[in-house]
Write a protein that holds these residues in place. Structure first.
Motif, short mmCIF file in Angstrom:
data_model
loop_
_atom_site.label_atom_id
_atom_site.label_comp_id
_atom_site.label_asym_id
_atom_site.label_seq_id
_atom_site.Cartn_x
_atom_site.Cartn_y
_atom_site.Cartn_z
N PHE A 114 28.93 -23.36 37.98
CA PHE A 114 30.27 -23.90 37.79
C PHE A 114 31.15 -23.05 36.88
CE2 PHE A 114 33.42 -26.67 35.80
CZ PHE A 114 34.09 -27.12 36.93
N PRO A 115 30.65 -22.54 35.74
CA PRO A 115 31.54 -21.71 34.90
C PRO A 115 32.16 -20.55 35.66
CG PRO A 115 29.56 -22.30 33.69
CD PRO A 115 29.34 -22.74 35.11
N LEU A 116 31.38 -19.87 36.49
CA LEU A 116 31.92 -18.76 37.27
C LEU A 116 32.97 -19.25 38.26
CD1 LEU A 116 31.92 -15.80 38.13
CD2 LEU A 116 30.01 -16.33 39.69
N ILE A 117 32.68 -20.39 38.92
CA ILE A 117 33.64 -20.95 39.87
C ILE A 117 34.92 -21.36 39.16
CG2 ILE A 117 34.05 -22.90 41.42
CD1 ILE A 117 31.09 -22.80 42.13
N LEU A 118 34.78 -21.93 37.96
CA LEU A 118 35.94 -22.34 37.19
C LEU A 118 36.85 -21.16 36.88
CD1 LEU A 118 37.50 -24.51 35.59
CD2 LEU A 118 36.02 -24.00 33.64
N TYR A 119 36.25 -20.06 36.41
CA TYR A 119 37.05 -18.89 36.04
C TYR A 119 37.66 -18.22 37.27
CZ TYR A 119 34.92 -19.45 31.45
OH TYR A 119 34.54 -19.94 30.24
N VAL A 120 36.90 -18.12 38.35
CA VAL A 120 37.43 -17.52 39.57
C VAL A 120 38.55 -18.39 40.15
CG1 VAL A 120 36.90 -16.89 41.96
CG2 VAL A 120 35.31 -16.27 40.12
N GLY A 121 38.30 -19.69 40.23
CA GLY A 121 39.30 -20.60 40.79
C GLY A 121 40.58 -20.62 39.98
N MET A 122 40.47 -20.69 38.65
CA MET A 122 41.66 -20.70 37.82
C MET A 122 42.38 -19.37 37.83
SD MET A 122 42.06 -23.74 36.89
CE MET A 122 43.47 -23.41 35.83
N ALA A 123 41.65 -18.27 38.04
CA ALA A 123 42.30 -16.96 38.16
C ALA A 123 43.16 -16.92 39.43
CB ALA A 123 41.25 -15.85 38.20
N VAL A 127 42.25 -22.61 30.91
CA VAL A 127 40.87 -22.49 31.40
C VAL A 127 39.89 -22.45 30.22
CG1 VAL A 127 40.76 -19.97 31.50
CG2 VAL A 127 39.41 -21.33 33.10
N HIS A 128 40.34 -21.90 29.09
CA HIS A 128 39.48 -21.92 27.89
C HIS A 128 39.25 -23.35 27.43
CE1 HIS A 128 37.69 -20.71 24.11
NE2 HIS A 128 38.59 -21.41 23.45
N CYS A 129 40.29 -24.17 27.45
CA CYS A 129 40.15 -25.57 27.05
C CYS A 129 39.25 -26.33 28.03
CB CYS A 129 41.51 -26.23 26.94
SG CYS A 129 42.51 -25.64 25.55
N MET A 130 39.34 -25.99 29.31
CA MET A 130 38.43 -26.59 30.29
C MET A 130 36.98 -26.23 29.97
SD MET A 130 40.50 -25.97 33.87
CE MET A 130 42.14 -26.66 34.13
N PHE A 172 49.58 -26.72 35.31
CA PHE A 172 48.23 -26.30 34.93
C PHE A 172 47.32 -27.46 34.57
CE2 PHE A 172 49.73 -21.88 34.16
CZ PHE A 172 48.71 -21.24 34.82
N GLU A 173 47.87 -28.64 34.41
CA GLU A 173 47.09 -29.75 33.88
C GLU A 173 46.11 -30.27 34.92
OE1 GLU A 173 45.39 -32.86 32.59
OE2 GLU A 173 46.95 -33.48 33.93
N GLY A 174 44.90 -29.70 34.93
CA GLY A 174 43.88 -30.14 35.85
C GLY A 174 42.56 -30.35 35.15
#
Length: 490
Positions: A302-311, A106-109, A283-285
């Protein structure tokens, strides 16, 4: 549908790239997508001036829709292979490694999104995709050699996208063959009793490779559907069937979990590279984060959604991987569906998930087809375009089938694809992109060190994981398969 005349090679390639950037189908490296527009509509969204239209202005998605897309784009065959991945790492090391890989992924995303925003602002563009971002990053590099060869950045990303997507298609062939083979071979002993302690010996039928060849003509016909709006209907059916299957899998593996004391906390270091390949495959998404962000009504969320979704995704991966290994132990197979009890209820789970994977094949196939097919079609007369188009699609499907036949072990196919292509897109390229993008503007030594370590980790996983997967292929296991109708520990 509007017919678009193929241009010469360079124009066709540009047109294909533009179509991919503007269509809803942008989940390049995901395991499932949900397109809702046709290719011609994607072309209409491209402005005459060559600038990118902001999706949020006309065809936007809410934060909840974006979250759902993010979640379902990471759920597929890679998820079902995680219990075996945990076995290859250990019951303690496996979940911890999945957690670390989830954080790094998720950091790389986030790095990719940040660099894309940087170039959008600097170049006055509303959207740049993964390939463009890498190309612009190389153009910003202090190295003159990298600046002069920046266009190779897009080619490299396209190459790994093609390898990844066709790799998914190979995995789908093996998955379909193995699950259908097991259902058919156990059909005579399949009962309605899901709590019996009897061990079922499979009745041999034909080799799994022959099952792959059986699916070949049906998948060829499926990829002849080139309208994304039609494919979206199949995508919906696939999502429903896979969701029902996952609920039933969880319902079984949480029951009567055996004593975990006999399981090793840390597995042999020789099998850990196989864990890496399988985990990074799941994990490759990273290829879908920019299109999802661009399509949002309010991209600032989007950043919040990215972190919540990947969590949520990381928690799902850790739970299924750990519980699956705890339930079946050393007998866990390449897909957890192959370990389910031999009763019709759980046999239906295999069929339902296979149904979803079958239709997802066409969606995963779409991206490499849109990159490769125009290259050949642009070189033939107009009256031969359709024939060449269908012929190239047929050859690509046959290629994935041949590769699956050559590597019929599902666990090794997943690990090999993950090690070769997924590690490059998810771990190696993004940190290097951050360095080339911001180095001339000033970067702290700590950030450079962090990016270098992540890329080195990805590269080591790429080399060692690929080596171990190929080494295992040289020593195939011919152990007969037994199914226990409750748990492999009985």
């Amino acid at each position: 549908m509007l017919r678009v005349r193929y241009r010469p090679a360079w124009a066709a390639a540009t047109m294909s790239t533009q179509r991919l950037r503007n269509e809803d189908y942008h989940d390049y490296s995901s395991t499932d997508v949900s397109p809702d527009e046709s290719p011609s509509e994607g072309l209409n969204n491209f402005s005459s001036s060559g600038s990118y239209q902001r999706f949020g202005e006309s065809n936007s998605t809410t934060w909840f829709q974006t979250l759902i897309h993010l979640l379902k784009s990471n759920i597929g065959t890679g998820l079902l292979g995680l219990p075996l991945a945990v076995k290859n790492a250990g019951i303690l090391m496996g979940p911890l490694s999945l957690l670390v890989m989830g954080i790094v992924a998720v950091h790389c995303m986030g790095i990719l999104v940040k660099c894309a925003h940087h170039f959008c602002h600097r170049l006055n563009k509303s959207f740049v995709d993964y390939g463009d971002t890498v190309m612009y990053g190389l153009e910003s590099s202090p190295s003159s050699w990298l600046r002069n060869h920046a266009h190779w950045g897009r080619h490299i990303v396209d190459f790994f996208l093609i390898v990844t997507q066709l790799g998914f298609c190979c995995v789908y062939f093996v998955f379909l063959a193995e699950n259908f083979k097991q259902v058919i071979e156990a059909a005579n002993a399949t009962t309605n009793d899901c709590h019996s302690n009897e061990t079922v010996i499979l009745t041999p039928t034909m080799d799994s490779r022959l099952y792959m060849l059986t699916f070949l003509p049906f998948l060829v016909l499926l990829v002849f559907i080139r309208n994304l709006r039609v494919l979206s209907v199949f995508s919906l059916l696939a999502n429903v069937s896979m969701l029902v299957s996952l609920v039933m899998i969880y319902q079984f593996i949480v029951q009567r979990i055996p004593d975990p004391s006999r399981l090793p906390l840390v597995a042999s270091w020789k099998t850990y590279p196989l864990f890496f390949g399988t985990a990074i495959f799941a994990f490759e998404g990273i290829g879908m984060v920019l299109p999802l962000e661009n399509k949002m009504k309010d991209p600032r969320k989007f950043p919040l959604i990215l972190y919540v979704g990947m969590a949520i995704i990381t928690a799902l991966y850790i739970s299924l991987g750990s519980l699956g290994y705890l339930q079946f132990g050393a007998n866990i197979q390449g897909s957890i569906t192959l370990n389910l009890p031999n009763c019709w209820l759980y046999q239906s789970v295999k069929l339902l998930y296979s149904f979803g994977i079958f239709f997802t094949y066409a969606l995963q196939f779409y991206v490499p087809a849109e990159i490769i097919v125009p290259f050949f079609v642009s070189r033939v007369p107009e009256h031969c375009e359709l024939v060449v188009d269908l012929f190239v699609r047929t050859m690509l499907v046959c290629l994935t089938c041949i590769l699956a036949v050559l590597i019929p072990r599902l666990d090794l196919v997943i690990s090999l694809v993950g090690s070769v292509s997924s590690s490059a897109l998810a771990l190696i390229i993004p940190p290097l992109l951050e360095i080339t993008t911001y180095y001339s503007e000033g970067m702290s030594p700590l950030t450079i060190t962090k990016d270098a370590l992540i890329s080195i980790l990805g590269f080591v996983g790429f080399v060692v994981g690929t080596y171990e997967a190929l080494y295992e292929l040289m020593q195939p296991s011919d152990t007969p398969i037994f199914i226990n109708s409750t748990s492999a520990f009985l």
